[in-house]
Write an enzyme that holds these catalytic residues in place. Structure first.
Site, PDB file in Angstrom:
ATOM      1  N   ASP A  49      60.876  52.531  40.065  1.00  0.00           N
ATOM      2  CA  ASP A  49      60.370  51.294  39.484  1.00  0.00           C
ATOM      3  C   ASP A  49      60.177  51.468  37.986  1.00  0.00           C
ATOM      4  O   ASP A  49      59.182  51.021  37.431  1.00  0.00           O
ATOM      5  CB  ASP A  49      59.055  50.897  40.172  1.00  0.00           C
ATOM      6  CG  ASP A  49      58.679  49.446  39.878  1.00  0.00           C
ATOM      7  OD1 ASP A  49      59.580  48.648  39.573  1.00  0.00           O
ATOM      8  OD2 ASP A  49      57.476  49.138  39.936  1.00  0.00           O
TER       9      ASP A  49
ATOM     10  N   VAL B 233      41.557  46.627  31.386  1.00  0.00           N
ATOM     11  CA  VAL B 233      42.700  46.559  30.472  1.00  0.00           C
ATOM     12  C   VAL B 233      44.009  46.238  31.182  1.00  0.00           C
ATOM     13  O   VAL B 233      45.028  46.030  30.531  1.00  0.00           O
ATOM     14  CB  VAL B 233      42.887  47.871  29.660  1.00  0.00           C
ATOM     15  CG1 VAL B 233      41.758  48.035  28.644  1.00  0.00           C
ATOM     16  CG2 VAL B 233      42.950  49.087  30.588  1.00  0.00           C
ATOM     17  N   GLY B 234      43.987  46.203  32.488  1.00  0.00           N
ATOM     18  CA  GLY B 234      45.236  45.919  33.185  1.00  0.00           C
ATOM     19  C   GLY B 234      44.999  45.307  34.547  1.00  0.00           C
ATOM     20  O   GLY B 234      43.974  45.535  35.191  1.00  0.00           O
ATOM     21  N   ARG B 235      45.966  44.500  34.938  1.00  0.00           N
ATOM     22  CA  ARG B 235      45.848  43.821  36.225  1.00  0.00           C
ATOM     23  C   ARG B 235      47.253  43.623  36.758  1.00  0.00           C
ATOM     24  O   ARG B 235      48.130  43.153  36.043  1.00  0.00           O
ATOM     25  CB  ARG B 235      45.172  42.460  36.011  1.00  0.00           C
ATOM     26  CG  ARG B 235      45.167  41.564  37.231  1.00  0.00           C
ATOM     27  CD  ARG B 235      43.998  41.936  38.136  1.00  0.00           C
ATOM     28  NE  ARG B 235      44.048  41.173  39.379  1.00  0.00           N
ATOM     29  CZ  ARG B 235      44.628  41.613  40.492  1.00  0.00           C
ATOM     30  NH1 ARG B 235      45.239  42.772  40.497  1.00  0.00           N
ATOM     31  NH2 ARG B 235      44.612  40.882  41.577  1.00  0.00           N
ATOM     32  N   GLY B 236      47.466  44.000  37.975  1.00  0.00           N
ATOM     33  CA  GLY B 236      48.797  43.807  38.553  1.00  0.00           C
ATOM     34  C   GLY B 236      48.735  43.911  40.053  1.00  0.00           C
ATOM     35  O   GLY B 236      47.644  43.951  40.633  1.00  0.00           O
ATOM     36  N   THR B 237      49.888  43.941  40.682  1.00  0.00           N
ATOM     37  CA  THR B 237      49.884  44.054  42.143  1.00  0.00           C
ATOM     38  C   THR B 237      49.285  45.388  42.577  1.00  0.00           C
ATOM     39  O   THR B 237      48.788  45.505  43.688  1.00  0.00           O
ATOM     40  CB  THR B 237      51.312  43.986  42.718  1.00  0.00           C
ATOM     41  OG1 THR B 237      52.150  44.804  41.908  1.00  0.00           O
ATOM     42  CG2 THR B 237      51.828  42.581  42.741  1.00  0.00           C
ATOM     43  N   TYR B 238      49.340  46.377  41.686  1.00  0.00           N
ATOM     44  CA  TYR B 238      48.807  47.693  42.040  1.00  0.00           C
ATOM     45  C   TYR B 238      47.277  47.702  42.064  1.00  0.00           C
ATOM     46  O   TYR B 238      46.679  48.587  42.628  1.00  0.00           O
ATOM     47  CB  TYR B 238      49.306  48.734  41.028  1.00  0.00           C
ATOM     48  CG  TYR B 238      48.983  48.341  39.607  1.00  0.00           C
ATOM     49  CD1 TYR B 238      47.706  48.540  39.085  1.00  0.00           C
ATOM     50  CD2 TYR B 238      49.932  47.720  38.797  1.00  0.00           C
ATOM     51  CE1 TYR B 238      47.394  48.148  37.806  1.00  0.00           C
ATOM     52  CE2 TYR B 238      49.634  47.329  37.511  1.00  0.00           C
ATOM     53  CZ  TYR B 238      48.357  47.551  37.018  1.00  0.00           C
ATOM     54  OH  TYR B 238      48.039  47.147  35.757  1.00  0.00           O
TER      55      TYR B 238
ATOM     56  N   HIS C  47      43.539  47.006  39.578  1.00  0.00           N
ATOM     57  CA  HIS C  47      42.943  46.800  38.262  1.00  0.00           C
ATOM     58  C   HIS C  47      42.831  48.133  37.539  1.00  0.00           C
ATOM     59  O   HIS C  47      42.543  49.141  38.163  1.00  0.00           O
ATOM     60  CB  HIS C  47      41.536  46.221  38.388  1.00  0.00           C
ATOM     61  CG  HIS C  47      41.464  44.981  39.222  1.00  0.00           C
ATOM     62  ND1 HIS C  47      41.273  43.732  38.686  1.00  0.00           N
ATOM     63  CD2 HIS C  47      41.571  44.810  40.565  1.00  0.00           C
ATOM     64  CE1 HIS C  47      41.263  42.835  39.654  1.00  0.00           C
ATOM     65  NE2 HIS C  47      41.445  43.459  40.815  1.00  0.00           N
ATOM     66  N   VAL C  48      43.022  48.099  36.230  1.00  0.00           N
ATOM     67  CA  VAL C  48      42.826  49.318  35.447  1.00  0.00           C
ATOM     68  C   VAL C  48      41.729  49.073  34.413  1.00  0.00           C
ATOM     69  O   VAL C  48      41.710  48.041  33.736  1.00  0.00           O
ATOM     70  CB  VAL C  48      44.123  49.760  34.734  1.00  0.00           C
ATOM     71  CG1 VAL C  48      43.862  50.998  33.883  1.00  0.00           C
ATOM     72  CG2 VAL C  48      45.211  50.058  35.755  1.00  0.00           C
TER      73      VAL C  48
END
Lengths: 271, 463
Positions: free
Chosen positions: B165, B41-46, B48-49
């Site tokens: 942030d 459900v999520g993707r970012g520099t942090y 994957h979720v």
């Protein structure tokens, strides 16, 4: 999380019971006497201290690394992971948690090699530091698991500064802080960081410092503290015992023998 | 004598075999305990979720599993684990468990699942606005959201933790369930302890905060992060909730700069707020980039700009309590900006409607659930969008499309309308959203009567 010690994992999970601690050490105490066990930890605390100083880490980071080290072996035998590997791993992890900035892997290994060769040859002779980055990284995961991810450690330094500030209204003496600060550093060579909350260790260090400096006039200040004086006395006694032990102990002569006696990791069975 | 000295070349045994086997057997693997395949459900520099469920069925709750980017324990992973392990507040995301996968050296964090976040919520309202549709939400929703954000930040600040942030994507809102409509502040990866930092905080990593939510003192080179920087970001989020537009929207160039000074972003802030008067911010001359500021900017260019005019254009009256609080959060001088504690005491929160624990106040939730991303979605992140994604740490690729739209901020509505196109075509989401929205409107209308309806009417216009 300089915030609330009482709600911290440090307070809730990592103030250990003396009897439990003693019981969990039985495996190691079959091979080493209690005093020998303490001398071994004294030695590895020195390694962590020197590594930290070489890496220009602050005392706070060094203290946290030392507490990680002690927490790991509070639950595990010295046999589980070679302490010579765990010590730099603790330094590595603590430097990240305490926001010092990441120490590069190569710098960590090089520093370990130099420190072992130049400062601890009395213990390791000509033997080189045997580990590489991949060992540290693997070890770090085991360390984090065994710490149950409790990485924020409260240290006595901050409460100590507050107490000294408070005392300052009654007595102007910079030596008190200098002495007490060193005593807190020395307390890392004992089990007190596993057994007592940091503010009690700070008060105890202050107490010893006052006795050393003959500051009798601070007695009322201590009397007014709302603190369990029995605990303070226990901590004072533990630290004084350490100083007593140091008087008659020559690490340079004894440590090789002690390191030889500690339980060692066993390799995988040969197939 | 010690074994060590018998053979110098013999490699030491670092770890006891029995110990290794024992811990290996006791260690649970994330993939053994949770089902999450295909549920990204999520993707970012942090990283994957994933939305996850327990395999053993011991509960049927949804969980969020975050796989941290990269391998091993980066410093930000360390900090996130260290801090979340200690923090406990109803408006701060709760870390349930950490999984360390020794084979691939991946780190997984298990959280409660939050169905919504302010990024998606605001996006939904923007889309509705562009389509001249209204969204039915309780009149006090923005107030409840803001109150809970402040509550969470107050807790962090009183524990000497800075978020650093804050932005809509990091403000989660719980969906249906026991914590319905509860704000959860997330993404503490960059959180800092600021009680006696060991190094100037600005030294640790180059600029990472999204520029839109950055306080002016950061843009002018402030070396230390402060509580006031989080408060500024909250002010930005508040304004965005009130208007559905990022208040300090600015075209984003390559953000991987180590220089904090950002001309365009400052220009945008001055265009909204006006150029700061000496008396309003005395210490501005002490800012490292003050000389650059004097060189690059002319006060006369911003003479007709003020926050009240900007908000008035967006239908927030300068005499409203909301505006007055906003103004106190968005003070240019960080020393004068109010604290979270003061903000929570603001009259805005004692004025009817009062903030509610469930920000949806028991009303139906009009926002769609998170959609699953496929790996193909990542291909959408071409050129500039990939960069934005990096900057913004957006929860998923859909956001990039809206981000692209944000570039056109200020352009005519026709352009903005285009946003709906790719969204609808993308998956069931766009179309589904519309349907969902209309349906909710009907349900909501049925539940509320009289004065309530009028209030909602007011709200629609504003949100």
């Amino acid at each position: 999380m300089a915030g609330n010690f009482w709600q911290s994992s440090h307070h809730q999970q990592w103030i250990l019971d003396k009897q439990d601690l003693f019981r969990d050490r039985q495996h190691d105490l079959a091979k080493l006497t209690e005093e020998e066990y303490q001398k071994v930890f004294n030695f590895f605390a020195s390694i962590i201290q020197v590594l930290g100083e070489q890496l220009k880490l602050r005392q706070q980071v060094i203290a946290t690394a030392t507490v990680y080290f002690k927490r790991f072996y509070a639950r595990n035998s010295l046999k589980c992971i070679d302490p010579l590997l765990l010590a730099p791993t603790c330094v590595f992890l603590a430097s990240k948690v305490e926001e010092f900035g990441v120490i590069s892997n190569s710098r960590l290994i090089t520093t370990c090699q130099t420190v072992i060769k130049n400062k601890f040859s009395y213990a390791y002779g000509q033997q080189e530091f045997p580990y590489r980055t991949n060992h540290i990284l693997e070890c770090e995961f085991y360390l984090l698991e065994n710490l149950d991810c409790c990485l924020i450690v409260y240290q006595p330094y901050r409460p100590l500064l507050l107490f000294v500030q408070d005392i300052h209204t009654q007595i102007q003496d910079d030596q008190i802080l200098t002495y007490a600060w060193r005593i807190v550093n020395d307390s890392l060579r004992t089990d007190v960081s596993l057994l007592y909350p940091p503010y009690q260790i700070a008060i105890s260090a202050l107490h010893i410092a006052c006795v050393m400096l003959g500051k009798e006039n601070l007695k009322p200040w201590f009397a007014e503290l709302n603190v369990d004086m029995d605990k303070i006395q226990e901590i004072v006694r533990t630290i004084i015992n350490l100083y007593e032990m140091w008087k008659s102990y020559d690490e340079k002569k004894e440590i090789q023998g002690l390191l030889g006696k500690i339980p060692k990791p066993s390799p995988a069975p040969q197939r | 004598m010690a074994d060590n000295f018998q053979n110098k070349t013999m490699a030491s045994v670092m770890m006891d075999y029995e110990f290794k086997m024992k811990t290996q057997n006791e260690r649970s693997k994330v993939e053994d305990l949770f089902d999450f395949e295909g549920c990204k459900v999520g993707r970012g520099t942090y990283g994957h979720v994933y939305k996850a469920r327990r395999k053993d069925g011991s509960d049927t709750k949804d969980y969020a599993l975050k796989q941290i980017e990269g391998t091993g324990l980066s410093m930000s992973a360390c900090r996130e684990i260290a801090l979340l392990r200690e923090l406990k507040h109803s408006n701060v995301i709760n870390l349930i468990r950490v999984f360390l996968s020794h084979t691939d050296r991946k780190v997984w964090l298990l959280f409660d699942y939050a169905e919504h976040d302010l990024w998606h919520i605001i996006k939904f309202h923007r889309a509705a606005k562009a389509n001249k549709k209204s969204v039915m939400v309780p009149k006090g929703m923005v107030k409840s959201l803001l109150y809970q954000i402040l509550d969470g930040i107050h807790y962090l600040h009183s524990n000497w933790v800075l978020h650093r942030d804050l932005k809509p994507a990091n403000i989660l809102v719980m969906g249906e369930g026991p914590e319905r409509g509860r704000v959860k502040i997330a993404d503490m990866g960059f959180a800092r302890l600021f009680n006696a930092p060991l190094k100037p905080l600005a030294d640790l990593d180059p600029v990472v905060v999204t520029f839109w939510y950055r306080a002016p003192e950061l843009l002018l080179g402030a070396r230390h992060y402060t509580k006031a920087i989080d408060i500024w970001a909250i002010g930005c989020i508040f304004a965005e909730l009130l208007t559905s537009e990022p208040i300090f929207h600015c075209r984003q160039e390559d953000i991987k700069t180590s220089n904090p000074y950002h001309h365009d972003q400052l220009d945008r802030i001055f265009n909204v707020m006006g150029f700061p008067q000496e008396k309003d911010w005395e210490d501005i001359r002490k800012m490292p980039e003050h000389a650059t500021l004097v060189k690059d900017f002319k006060r006369s260019n911003y003479q007709n700009c003020s926050l009240s005019k900007y908000m008035d254009r967006h239908k927030i009256k300068p005499d409203s309590k909301a505006f007055s609080l906003l103004q106190r959060l968005l003070l240019m001088d960080p020393n004068r900006r109010i604290t979270s504690e003061q903000a929570m005491q603001d009259p805005y929160f004692s004025e009817d409607p009062l903030p509610t624990q469930d920000v949806f106040a028991g009303c139906p939730i009009p926002y769609p659930k998170r959609e699953f991303l496929t790996d193909d979605d990542q291909e959408d992140k071409s050129d500039t969008k990939a960069r934005q994604n990096q900057q913004q740490q957006q929860p998923n690729t859909q956001q990039n499309q809206v981000q692209a739209n944000n570039h056109d901020h200020g352009a005519n509505n026709a352009k903005r309308m285009r946003m709906a196109g790719p969204n609808q075509g993308n998956n069931t989401g766009g179309g589904g959203q519309q349907e969902f929205h209309q349906q909710q409107q009907m349900m909501f209308g049925g539940q509320q009567q009289g004065a309530g309806n009028q209030q909602q009417g007011n709200f629609q216009q504003r949100f």
